[in-house]
Design a protein around this motif. Structure first.
Motif, PDB file in Angstrom:
ATOM      1  N   LEU A  62       0.856  -1.180  -0.059  1.00  0.00           N
ATOM      2  CA  LEU A  62      -0.043   0.037  -0.142  1.00  0.00           C
ATOM      3  C   LEU A  62       0.923   1.207  -0.038  1.00  0.00           C
ATOM      4  CD1 LEU A  62      -2.886   1.405   0.359  1.00  0.00           C
ATOM      5  CD2 LEU A  62      -2.355   1.082   2.735  1.00  0.00           C
ATOM      6  N   LEU A  64       1.136   5.449   0.164  1.00  0.00           N
ATOM      7  CA  LEU A  64       0.373   6.465   0.873  1.00  0.00           C
ATOM      8  C   LEU A  64       1.054   7.853   0.193  1.00  0.00           C
ATOM      9  CD1 LEU A  64       0.347   4.787   4.272  1.00  0.00           C
ATOM     10  CD2 LEU A  64      -1.687   5.334   2.784  1.00  0.00           C
ATOM     11  N   VAL A  81      -2.642   9.591   7.346  1.00  0.00           N
ATOM     12  CA  VAL A  81      -2.354   8.617   6.849  1.00  0.00           C
ATOM     13  C   VAL A  81      -2.855   7.219   7.334  1.00  0.00           C
ATOM     14  CG1 VAL A  81      -0.175   6.858   6.707  1.00  0.00           C
ATOM     15  CG2 VAL A  81       0.037   9.038   6.099  1.00  0.00           C
ATOM     16  N   ALA A  84      -6.224   7.251   5.793  1.00  0.00           N
ATOM     17  CA  ALA A  84      -6.028   6.706   4.396  1.00  0.00           C
ATOM     18  C   ALA A  84      -5.732   4.880   4.255  1.00  0.00           C
ATOM     19  CB  ALA A  84      -4.672   7.234   3.599  1.00  0.00           C
ATOM     20  N   THR A  85      -5.066   4.596   5.329  1.00  0.00           N
ATOM     21  CA  THR A  85      -4.926   3.074   5.432  1.00  0.00           C
ATOM     22  C   THR A  85      -6.206   2.482   5.522  1.00  0.00           C
ATOM     23  OG1 THR A  85      -2.787   3.516   6.341  1.00  0.00           O
ATOM     24  CG2 THR A  85      -3.762   1.303   6.539  1.00  0.00           C
ATOM     25  N   ALA A  88      -8.343   2.685   2.449  1.00  0.00           N
ATOM     26  CA  ALA A  88      -7.903   1.784   1.489  1.00  0.00           C
ATOM     27  C   ALA A  88      -8.403   0.284   1.781  1.00  0.00           C
ATOM     28  CB  ALA A  88      -6.467   1.881   1.201  1.00  0.00           C
ATOM     29  N   LYS A 110       3.424  -0.890   4.018  1.00  0.00           N
ATOM     30  CA  LYS A 110       3.003   0.612   3.802  1.00  0.00           C
ATOM     31  C   LYS A 110       4.238   1.430   3.402  1.00  0.00           C
ATOM     32  CE  LYS A 110       0.671  -0.192   7.596  1.00  0.00           C
ATOM     33  NZ  LYS A 110       0.670  -1.609   7.742  1.00  0.00           N
ATOM     34  N   ALA A 112       5.003   5.439   2.584  1.00  0.00           N
ATOM     35  CA  ALA A 112       4.764   6.913   2.468  1.00  0.00           C
ATOM     36  C   ALA A 112       5.651   7.492   1.575  1.00  0.00           C
ATOM     37  CB  ALA A 112       4.592   7.585   3.995  1.00  0.00           C
ATOM     38  N   THR A 135      -7.983   2.803  -5.002  1.00  0.00           N
ATOM     39  CA  THR A 135      -7.260   4.010  -4.643  1.00  0.00           C
ATOM     40  C   THR A 135      -8.485   4.484  -3.591  1.00  0.00           C
ATOM     41  OG1 THR A 135      -8.542   5.142  -6.372  1.00  0.00           O
ATOM     42  CG2 THR A 135      -6.101   4.464  -6.788  1.00  0.00           C
ATOM     43  N   ALA A 155      -4.169   7.057  -0.924  1.00  0.00           N
ATOM     44  CA  ALA A 155      -3.813   5.366  -1.020  1.00  0.00           C
ATOM     45  C   ALA A 155      -3.837   4.639  -2.442  1.00  0.00           C
ATOM     46  CB  ALA A 155      -4.642   4.985   0.138  1.00  0.00           C
TER      47      ALA A 155
END
Length: 174
Positions: A62, A64, A81, A84-85, A88, A110, A112, A135, A155
């Motif tokens: 993933l 970010l 973040v 977003a996680t 997603a 993950k 970033a 996304t 994401a």
């Protein structure tokens, strides 16, 4: 006296043999169960990881994409973040459950990265969607540092590294 000793030794021998047998049986049972389970696989049910994961072996991740033009502080970035996680994850559960399962069994990597604008985020999202990737965009509520409705994080994924890298592979780490 000799017959009393023999009887005690015989009983102790039978008890020892039974205890040894039981210990061996339990150890064998536990080891067989450990061999058939994927140590990193956690699930509410007892299913094995998907066959596609075992067959392909391709790592999933993933990405970010954090907007740096908004000049968010570290704590704000961390919160966005996190949003977003989770977003997603929920989107992948609906639209790409096999990719999500593969990502889960591989420790949910993950990464970033930096993006410079909302326009760049839109371009990345279109590219990712054209490749069939999940996304998710985070829009801030505007209660702290950022204006309400500002898109803060895109994401991309979780998805196969080969596809995700086509979209985000050239972006700088955050």
């Amino acid at each position: 006296m000799v017959s009393e000793l023999s009887a005690k030794d015989g009983t102790a021998g039978v008890v020892g043999l039974a205890a040894g047998f039981l210990l061996g049986f339990l150890t064998n049972h536990i080891l067989r169960r450990l061999k058939t389970q994927d140590v990193y696989y956690e699930s509410d049910d007892d299913d094995e990881p998907p066959t596609s994961y075992r067959a392909s072996g391709e790592e999933h991740r993933l990405i970010l994409c954090v907007r740096t033009d908004l000049k968010m502080q570290k704590g704000k970035i961390a919160a966005q973040v996190g949003h977003a996680t989770l977003g997603a994850f929920k989107a992948a559960a609906r639209r790409a459950p096999a990719a999500l399962k593969t990502w889960e069994v591989n420790a949910q990597p993950k990464i970033a990265v930096q993006i410079r604008s909302y326009k760049e985020a839109q371009q990345l999202q279109r590219h990712a969607n054209s490749l069939g990737l999940v996304t998710y965009m985070v829009y801030d509520a505007g209660k702290t540092q950022i204006a309400a409705g500002s898109m803060t994080v895109l994401a991309v994924g979780p998805g196969p590294v080969s596809l995700v890298n086509q979209v985000t592979g050239k972006l700088r780490l955050l």
